[in-house]
Design a protein around this motif. Structure first.
Motif, PDB file in Angstrom:
ATOM      1  N   GLY A  91       3.590  -1.841  -0.085  1.00  0.00           N
ATOM      2  CA  GLY A  91       3.498  -2.471  -1.394  1.00  0.00           C
ATOM      3  C   GLY A  91       4.824  -2.715  -2.062  1.00  0.00           C
ATOM      4  N   GLY A  92       5.914  -2.516  -1.331  1.00  0.00           N
ATOM      5  CA  GLY A  92       7.222  -2.749  -1.923  1.00  0.00           C
ATOM      6  C   GLY A  92       7.530  -1.811  -3.063  1.00  0.00           C
ATOM      7  N   LEU A  93       6.948  -0.598  -2.992  1.00  0.00           N
ATOM      8  CA  LEU A  93       7.091   0.326  -4.115  1.00  0.00           C
ATOM      9  C   LEU A  93       8.518   0.834  -4.260  1.00  0.00           C
ATOM     10  CD1 LEU A  93       3.834   2.361  -3.506  1.00  0.00           C
ATOM     11  CD2 LEU A  93       4.194   0.580  -5.202  1.00  0.00           C
ATOM     12  N   GLY A  94       9.128   1.154  -3.125  1.00  0.00           N
ATOM     13  CA  GLY A  94      10.450   1.747  -3.184  1.00  0.00           C
ATOM     14  C   GLY A  94      10.415   3.111  -3.852  1.00  0.00           C
ATOM     15  N   ASP A 396      -4.334  -7.882  -1.723  1.00  0.00           N
ATOM     16  CA  ASP A 396      -3.244  -7.355  -2.538  1.00  0.00           C
ATOM     17  C   ASP A 396      -2.692  -6.057  -1.977  1.00  0.00           C
ATOM     18  OD1 ASP A 396      -5.784  -6.277  -3.208  1.00  0.00           O
ATOM     19  OD2 ASP A 396      -4.949  -5.387  -5.028  1.00  0.00           O
ATOM     20  N   ILE A 397      -3.373  -5.475  -0.982  1.00  0.00           N
ATOM     21  CA  ILE A 397      -2.936  -4.205  -0.395  1.00  0.00           C
ATOM     22  C   ILE A 397      -2.536  -4.405   1.074  1.00  0.00           C
ATOM     23  CG2 ILE A 397      -3.675  -1.870   0.240  1.00  0.00           C
ATOM     24  CD1 ILE A 397      -5.447  -1.921  -2.266  1.00  0.00           C
ATOM     25  N   THR A 420      -1.082  -2.941  -9.940  1.00  0.00           N
ATOM     26  CA  THR A 420       0.383  -2.967  -9.880  1.00  0.00           C
ATOM     27  C   THR A 420       0.872  -4.104  -8.989  1.00  0.00           C
ATOM     28  OG1 THR A 420       0.402  -1.374  -8.049  1.00  0.00           O
ATOM     29  CG2 THR A 420       0.582  -0.490 -10.284  1.00  0.00           C
ATOM     30  N   SER A 421      -0.030  -4.720  -8.206  1.00  0.00           N
ATOM     31  CA  SER A 421       0.343  -5.816  -7.324  1.00  0.00           C
ATOM     32  C   SER A 421       0.356  -7.135  -8.089  1.00  0.00           C
ATOM     33  CB  SER A 421      -0.643  -5.906  -6.151  1.00  0.00           C
ATOM     34  OG  SER A 421      -0.445  -7.087  -5.404  1.00  0.00           O
ATOM     35  N   THR A 422       1.135  -8.100  -7.578  1.00  0.00           N
ATOM     36  CA  THR A 422       1.147  -9.439  -8.183  1.00  0.00           C
ATOM     37  C   THR A 422      -0.011 -10.290  -7.670  1.00  0.00           C
ATOM     38  OG1 THR A 422       2.645 -10.214  -6.445  1.00  0.00           O
ATOM     39  CG2 THR A 422       3.644  -9.417  -8.496  1.00  0.00           C
ATOM     40  N   ILE A 423      -0.683  -9.847  -6.600  1.00  0.00           N
ATOM     41  CA  ILE A 423      -1.839 -10.561  -6.063  1.00  0.00           C
ATOM     42  C   ILE A 423      -3.088 -10.028  -6.755  1.00  0.00           C
ATOM     43  CG2 ILE A 423      -3.186 -11.069  -3.988  1.00  0.00           C
ATOM     44  CD1 ILE A 423      -0.642 -10.514  -2.362  1.00  0.00           C
ATOM     45  N   PRO A 424      -3.937 -10.895  -7.314  1.00  0.00           N
ATOM     46  CA  PRO A 424      -5.120 -10.405  -8.034  1.00  0.00           C
ATOM     47  C   PRO A 424      -6.058  -9.624  -7.128  1.00  0.00           C
ATOM     48  CG  PRO A 424      -4.709 -12.734  -8.483  1.00  0.00           C
ATOM     49  CD  PRO A 424      -3.815 -12.355  -7.356  1.00  0.00           C
ATOM     50  N   ALA A 425      -6.644  -8.563  -7.670  1.00  0.00           N
ATOM     51  CA  ALA A 425      -7.654  -7.804  -6.948  1.00  0.00           C
ATOM     52  C   ALA A 425      -8.937  -8.610  -6.856  1.00  0.00           C
ATOM     53  CB  ALA A 425      -7.916  -6.474  -7.649  1.00  0.00           C
TER      54      ALA A 425
END
Length: 509
Positions: A91-94, A396-397, A420-425
């Protein structure tokens, strides 16, 4: 009797007391904020203090109100290329957080005082192979959990990792004191929460542990280290158990190789004497962190028969563990993300067909079959047990076609933090998240019977009692199947291991 200065502090915080944002702990008052109109949030509260490679102890009593308005420092990380790639794919959380050795803090999300108090408590243990991870990640924020469910308080905390959490130092070997400091931090967090959570609106008699990956292993190891414990009333194990399909080469012989590798790299030599330990104690933490990464030294938890046991499987079969109810499960395709990360780092491309087959076999060996064994041992010892397999795949995941229901992909649904994602659930994802959150909360409220009210029966491998979550047949809830069907290949781990070796050879060559 409370010290006079605490009375004065509380007397000057009358409004905060009315809204529940100033709370008394054994170390003094803490003040929080509202993370949403009905949820109180307390961040970065110290639950312990510890010097390097020392057991945790209670923090000193404070004279002032502690402002619990920001996450504390994360414990020192081991973000090598593989771990960093995992985080990107997940998820690019870092982990762009401040690190230090002063990192033993808890975060609490509790209902506003106008809502039900004396709630059940879920204490989260993050994963990361016990070498990286922190409570300061957006998907671990407990606001949505508490906002959308009554009778629940969420607590997260930090624990020490890698060389700081389990140094494998020959000088620290003891028959009575463990050097699994990350697990000792868990013990300290459980004790602190038990002793203080009532003032935050939680019920100290209804604390359950829940964790994922290494966090789930930690929760399970707690049950073996504390078979007579009275603080923890239930455990939720997401993709991890202390019981392994094979005991492997575990022994009480400590391997000093990683310790000496790092010691030599930082100029402390390889002679395991007091001078070497003293030298290592004085090395700046960033220097140690960089040496661990540059040398690829692997710091596993120490099998010490104190809180990690050489005979865990035998103890599990004999019922020598804390017999509290358990909710345990895995994702359907755990290994997808690890194989993809490895391929992207080595060649920059993936080989989907071979990778999927290898992932399926390795998922069985490392996760599905071990979880099956753990569940069977608990059922055999009359422990109320529920088991699931998460199968959800959402855009989104699972953001790449190679990623199905991979390791850690269920966490945003459990926490309700998929936003928290930019892609809608998707609507199905939102509904499944609501169901899963409700199930985790039902277990926490009543570990012995809570899930029965959702039509989720106790686990028996020969009945339709294994809950598939996100199965296409019922993408928003539970599809029941027999555990014996899911685990049918587990009877021949030797065959699985042979297939795994052949597929690995194909992938490498």
């Amino acid at each position: 009797m409370l010290p006079l200065h605490w009375f004065l502090i509380l007397a000057h915080s009358a409004y905060a007391q009315l809204d529940g944002l100033t709370v008394l702990t054994q170390q003094g008052p803490v003040s929080g904020t509202f993370s949403s109109p009905t949820v109180r949030q307390f961040l970065g509260v110290p639950f312990a203090t510890a010097g390097r490679w020392q057991a945790p102890r209670l923090p000193a009593v404070r004279k002032e109100v502690f402002k619990a308005t920001a996450f504390g420092d994360s414990c020192v990380q081991e973000l090598n290329a593989g771990n960093s790639e995992f985080l990107i794919l997940a998820g690019g959380l870092g982990l762009n957080t401040t690190e230090s050795e002063n990192c033993l803090t808890v975060n609490i999300w509790s209902p506003s005082v106008q809502r039900k108090q004396k709630t059940a408590v879920l204490l989260w243990i993050y994963g990361g192979s016990a070498v990286f991870g922190t409570s300061n990640i957006p998907i671990y924020v407990g606001n949505n959990f508490v906002r959308d469910n009554d009778d629940i308080t969420i607590v997260t905390f930090n624990y020490r990792l890698n060389i700081f959490g389990q140094p494998n130092a020959p000088q620290l070997v003891s028959n009575t004191t463990s050097q699994n400091f990350g697990l000792l931090d868990l013990d300290a967090a459980v004790a602190w929460v038990h002793d203080n959570i009532a003032n935050f609106g939680g019920d100290p008699d209804r604390i359950s542990l829940f964790g994922q990956s290494a966090g789930a292993v930690s929760a399970d190891q707690y049950t073996f280290a504390h078979p007579q414990d009275t603080k923890v009333k239930g455990i939720i194990l997401q993709s991890g158990t202390a019981t392994l399909l094979s005991t492997g080469n575990a022994s009480l012989t400590l391997d000093p190789t990683p310790w000496n590798t790092v010691a030599q790299a930082v100029g402390c030599g390889t002679v395991n004497n007091a001078a070497q330990l003293q030298c290592m104690q004085a090395v700046p933490f960033r220097t140690l962190e960089n040496a661990v990464i540059s040398t690829n030294a692997v710091f596993n938890r120490v099998v010490d028969n104190i809180n990690v046991f050489v005979d865990t499987n035998a103890r599990a079969a004999a019922g020598n563990f804390l017999k509290v109810p358990v909710l345990t499960g895995t994702t359907a395709n755990e290994i997808d993300i690890f194989l993809l990360a490895q391929e992207l780092l080595t060649s920059g491309v993936s080989t989907p067909t071979i990778s999927e087959m290898l992932s399926d076999v390795t998922t069985l060996l490392l996760f599905t079959c071990s979880t099956s064994l753990s569940a069977l041992n608990r059922v055999a010892n009359s422990v109320p047990t529920w088991r699931y397999q998460y199968q959800g795949v959402f855009p989104d995941i699972s953001t790449r076609p190679e990623l199905r229901a991979y390791h850690a992909s269920e966490i945003p649904l459990v926490y309700g933090t998929y936003n928290t994602s930019t892609i809608p659930a998707t609507p199905a994802e939102i509904a499944l998240s609501k169901f899963m959150q409700g199930a985790w909360v039902a277990f926490a409220r009543n570990p012995k019977q809570g899930l029965l009210s959702l039509g989720w029966p106790m686990y028996n491998p020969n009945t339709t009692s294994l809950a598939q979550l996100g199965n296409p047949a019922n993408a928003t809830g539970v599809t029941l199947t027999k555990g014996s069907l899911v685990d049918s290949a587990c009877a021949r781990p030797d065959v699985l291991a042979n297939i795994e070796a052949q597929l690995t050879s194909l992938l490498v060559n």
